[in-house]
Design an enzyme around this catalytic site. Structure first.
Site, PDB file in Angstrom:
ATOM      1  N   ARG A   1       3.151  -7.163  15.803  1.00 39.88           N
ATOM      2  CA  ARG A   1       3.451  -6.147  14.783  1.00 39.88           C
ATOM      3  C   ARG A   1       4.881  -5.677  15.044  1.00 39.88           C
ATOM      4  NH1 ARG A   1      -0.315  -6.299  10.599  1.00 39.88           N
ATOM      5  NH2 ARG A   1       0.908  -8.214  10.629  1.00 39.88           N
TER       6      ARG A   1
ATOM      7  N   PHE B   1       4.356 -13.678   8.740  1.00 34.25           N
ATOM      8  CA  PHE B   1       3.679 -13.619  10.041  1.00 34.25           C
ATOM      9  C   PHE B   1       2.361 -14.397  10.042  1.00 34.25           C
ATOM     10  CE2 PHE B   1       0.578 -10.568   8.533  1.00 34.25           C
ATOM     11  CZ  PHE B   1       1.242  -9.907   7.512  1.00 34.25           C
TER      12      PHE B   1
ATOM     13  N   TYR C   1     -25.542 -10.674 -12.546  1.00 32.65           N
ATOM     14  CA  TYR C   1     -24.108 -10.771 -12.800  1.00 32.65           C
ATOM     15  C   TYR C   1     -23.525  -9.407 -13.165  1.00 32.65           C
ATOM     16  CZ  TYR C   1     -19.603 -12.596 -14.115  1.00 32.65           C
ATOM     17  OH  TYR C   1     -18.268 -12.845 -14.161  1.00 32.65           O
TER      18      TYR C   1
ATOM     19  N   PHE D   1       2.715  -0.745   5.000  1.00 31.24           N
ATOM     20  CA  PHE D   1       1.807  -1.766   5.525  1.00 31.24           C
ATOM     21  C   PHE D   1       2.122  -3.045   4.753  1.00 31.24           C
ATOM     22  CE2 PHE D   1      -1.195  -3.792   7.930  1.00 31.24           C
ATOM     23  CZ  PHE D   1      -1.882  -4.665   7.107  1.00 31.24           C
ATOM     24  N   THR D   2       1.962  -4.179   5.378  1.00 30.76           N
ATOM     25  CA  THR D   2       2.428  -5.445   4.819  1.00 30.76           C
ATOM     26  C   THR D   2       1.894  -5.722   3.424  1.00 30.76           C
ATOM     27  OG1 THR D   2       0.588  -6.508   5.973  1.00 30.76           O
ATOM     28  CG2 THR D   2       2.713  -6.517   7.103  1.00 30.76           C
TER      29      THR D   2
ATOM     30  N   ASP E   1      -4.548   5.237   1.347  1.00 25.37           N
ATOM     31  CA  ASP E   1      -4.987   3.955   1.900  1.00 25.37           C
ATOM     32  C   ASP E   1      -6.053   4.369   2.905  1.00 25.37           C
ATOM     33  OD1 ASP E   1      -3.496   1.014   3.458  1.00 25.37           O
ATOM     34  OD2 ASP E   1      -5.529   1.806   3.481  1.00 25.37           O
TER      35      ASP E   1
ATOM     36  N   LYS F   1     -12.776  -2.609   7.603  1.00 26.25           N
ATOM     37  CA  LYS F   1     -12.539  -1.790   8.780  1.00 26.25           C
ATOM     38  C   LYS F   1     -13.619  -0.735   8.827  1.00 26.25           C
ATOM     39  CE  LYS F   1      -8.370  -3.638   7.875  1.00 26.25           C
ATOM     40  NZ  LYS F   1      -8.154  -4.556   6.747  1.00 26.25           N
TER      41      LYS F   1
HETATM   42  C1  LIG Z   1      -3.797  -0.090   6.533  1.00 30.51           C
HETATM   43  C2  LIG Z   1      -4.238  -1.312   5.813  1.00 30.51           C
HETATM   44  C3  LIG Z   1      -4.617  -2.472   6.509  1.00 30.51           C
HETATM   45  O1  LIG Z   1      -4.594  -2.459   7.848  1.00 30.51           O
HETATM   46  C4  LIG Z   1      -5.013  -3.631   5.777  1.00 30.51           C
HETATM   47  C5  LIG Z   1      -5.358  -4.856   6.421  1.00 30.51           C
HETATM   48  N1  LIG Z   1      -5.206  -4.934   7.707  1.00 30.51           N
HETATM   49  C6  LIG Z   1      -5.365  -5.992   8.483  1.00 30.51           C
HETATM   50  C7  LIG Z   1      -5.824  -7.286   7.964  1.00 30.51           C
HETATM   51  C8  LIG Z   1      -5.060  -5.818   9.899  1.00 30.51           C
HETATM   52  O2  LIG Z   1      -5.238  -6.768  10.671  1.00 30.51           O
HETATM   53  O3  LIG Z   1      -4.630  -4.704  10.269  1.00 30.51           O
HETATM   54  C9  LIG Z   1      -5.021  -3.567   4.356  1.00 30.51           C
HETATM   55  C10 LIG Z   1      -5.415  -4.757   3.488  1.00 30.51           C
HETATM   56  O4  LIG Z   1      -6.807  -4.902   3.535  1.00 30.51           O
HETATM   57  P1  LIG Z   1      -7.487  -6.352   3.404  1.00 30.51           P
HETATM   58  O5  LIG Z   1      -7.085  -7.118   4.660  1.00 30.51           O
HETATM   59  O6  LIG Z   1      -6.955  -7.020   2.152  1.00 30.51           O
HETATM   60  O7  LIG Z   1      -8.959  -6.083   3.343  1.00 30.51           O
HETATM   61  C11 LIG Z   1      -4.642  -2.411   3.726  1.00 30.51           C
HETATM   62  N2  LIG Z   1      -4.257  -1.302   4.443  1.00 30.51           N
END
Ligand SMILES: CC1=C(O)/C(=C\N=C(/C)C(=O)O)C(COP(=O)(O)O)=CN1
Length: 455
Positions: free
Chosen positions: A381, A447, A71, A123-124, A214, A257
């Protein structure tokens, strides 16, 4: 263009199936013409997102068997901490379940209501958390980023005049940090140059403003610097990455990513006091500071993915494969965002469907029609993703795009050819495509779950 063969051989396969057109028409209608609401089993080639959809290596899967599920004080956490220190250069690491977990914590510890957070385009989830913490977002990206045809090599760059203008207007005391996305997702996966990072960092530090990255697609950004910026041609990716982050004070990272994992993220910081504040909040939203909502095995896979991601042959293939798809489409006259970004090819839905006004959701329409045509899933987008402002008015983004997002180490060039053929076929019959109306609109990040029907 000589194809760059995949720098890996396939050891495990996941069969994919093609559906019939009528199956796809029913599936799209049931999903309210929103590709987010399709079932994976109805999708042939899934280009919705590169987030969490990449393939892990045998080395990462081996790491999954070495999960220290203690843990507190997991050995995998220390591996992750070491990897972040070695590759990105930040002192402190707070694991989170994914990027928005880190965005939530950073926003809450660094923003006071009424603050301003400038960024190179929004970014969203990033903007949503900043606004939730009471900040106003200010877009300080260069103008070229909003022009799909502008061929600027670093469209993600910050416009220093816009940044300075904000400082003059609201005062540095109201700006806790500038959020620099490397690369800029919604501009089309566009990079920031090292020179611009240097200049932004100097301007910010002169005013006591922190620089928070980011870092979600930072390795792709490093590749573009190596390819396009004088003095970086033969530098190792890891060295470019380390220099990039030396100009900042921390980063939020969606490991889903460029860290090559299916779940995971972290908040990285250099400031001990900010780190302490982060550890106080992470226990509330994610878990102990040494696991942050992740199993030990997930942290191990992410630590190993961080090291793998800076291998030149991996990132060269990744970027060149995306560029190959973009090139096939551009050759056929399909309007796309230029230059081709790091993680996706973005179709310019305004130019693809000039007869559909933005209020009839051209990008949403195009993504739905591409799925019906081919089983290829893409993501809107444009105006739907942009949402509404505080007064309830639609944001009207200049970029009305459909994102063909390529997962890492998953698809081959043959899949890219199938996608290109489908898009080109649709382009040839684009005048037959009609717009949509929104029949269900959720209040936040609409979206993800909004529903539409054809006009
Ligand atoms: C530049 C950027 C992103 O592209 C992002 C998430 N992007 C998604 C889910 C996408 O489909 O682009 C996020 C959020 O990460 P998360 O989906 O919570 O692991 C933050 N910054």
């Amino acid at each position: 263009r000589k194809l760059i063969a995949e720098p890996f051989k396939i050891k495990v396969v996941e069969p994919i199936t093609m559906t019939s057109r009528s199956q796809r028409e029913h599936a799209m209608e049931a999903a309210g013409y929103n590709t987010f609401l399709l079932n994976s089993r109805d999708v042939y080639i899934d280009l919705l997102t590169d987030s969490g959809t990449s393939a892990m290596s045998d080395n990462q899967w081996a790491g999954m068997m070495l999960g220290d599920e203690a843990y507190a004080g997991s050995a995998n956490f220390h591996h992750l901490e070491t990897a972040v220190r070695e590759i990105y250069g930040f002192n402190y690491v707070v694991p989170t379940h994914q990027g928005r977990g880190a965005e939530n914590i950073l926003s809450r510890i660094a923003i006071k209501p009424g603050d301003w957070v400038p960024g190179n385009m929004y970014f969203t989830t990033t903007r949503a958390h900043q606004e939730l913490a009471g900040a106003n977002f200010a877009d300080v990206i260069i103008d070229e980023a909003h022009d799909p045809q502008a061929a600027h090599p670093f469209k993600g760059n910050v416009d220093l005049n816009k940044f300075q203008e904000l400082i003059d207007r609201v005062g540095a005391g109201k700006i806790p940090y500038i959020c620099v996305a490397v690369t800029v997702n919604l501009a089309g996966g566009q990079p920031v140059s090292m020179e611009n990072l240097r200049e932004v960092s100097a301007m910010a530090r002169n005013h006591g403003i922190k620089v928070m990255f980011d870092a979600t697609r930072c390795v792709e950004n490093a590749y573009f610097i190596r390819e396009r910026e004088d003095g970086y041609q033969n530098k190792p990716i890891a060295e470019i990455l380390k220099e990039m982050f030396s100009y900042g004070d921390g980063a939020t990272m969606s490991g889903k990513k460029d860290c090559l994992v299916n779940i995971g993220g972290f908040l990285a910081l250099n400031d001990a006091e900010l780190y302490q504040k982060a550890t106080q909040l992470v226990v509330l939203f994610e878990g102990m500071p040494s696991y942050g909502g992740l199993a030990g095995r997930d942290m191990e896979a992410m630590a190993r993915g961080i090291y793998e991601s800076v291998d030149y042959y991996y990132i060269q293939h990744r970027i060149e494969q995306v560029r190959y798809l973009g090139g096939e489409l551009a050759k056929a006259g399909v309007p796309i965002v230029e230059p081709v970004g790091g993680h996706a090819v973005f179709l310019d839905a305004r130019q693809f469907l000039p007869h559909i006004p933005q209020e009839q959701f051209p990008a949403q329409t195009l993504a739905a029609q591409l799925y019906i045509e081919s089983g290829v899933r893409s993501m809107e987008r444009g105006i739907v993703s942009a949402g509404r402002d505080k007064n309830g008015k639609h944001y009207l983004p200049k970029l009305e795009l459909v994102r063909l997002t390529i997962p890492r180490r998953v698809y081959t060039y043959a899949h890219m050819d199938v996608v290109a053929e489908a898009v080109i076929a649709l382009f040839e019959q684009r005048h037959l495509i009609k717009g949509l109306e929104m029949v269900y609109e959720p209040p936040v990040l609409r979206f993800f779950t909004a529903r539409f029907r054809p006009l």
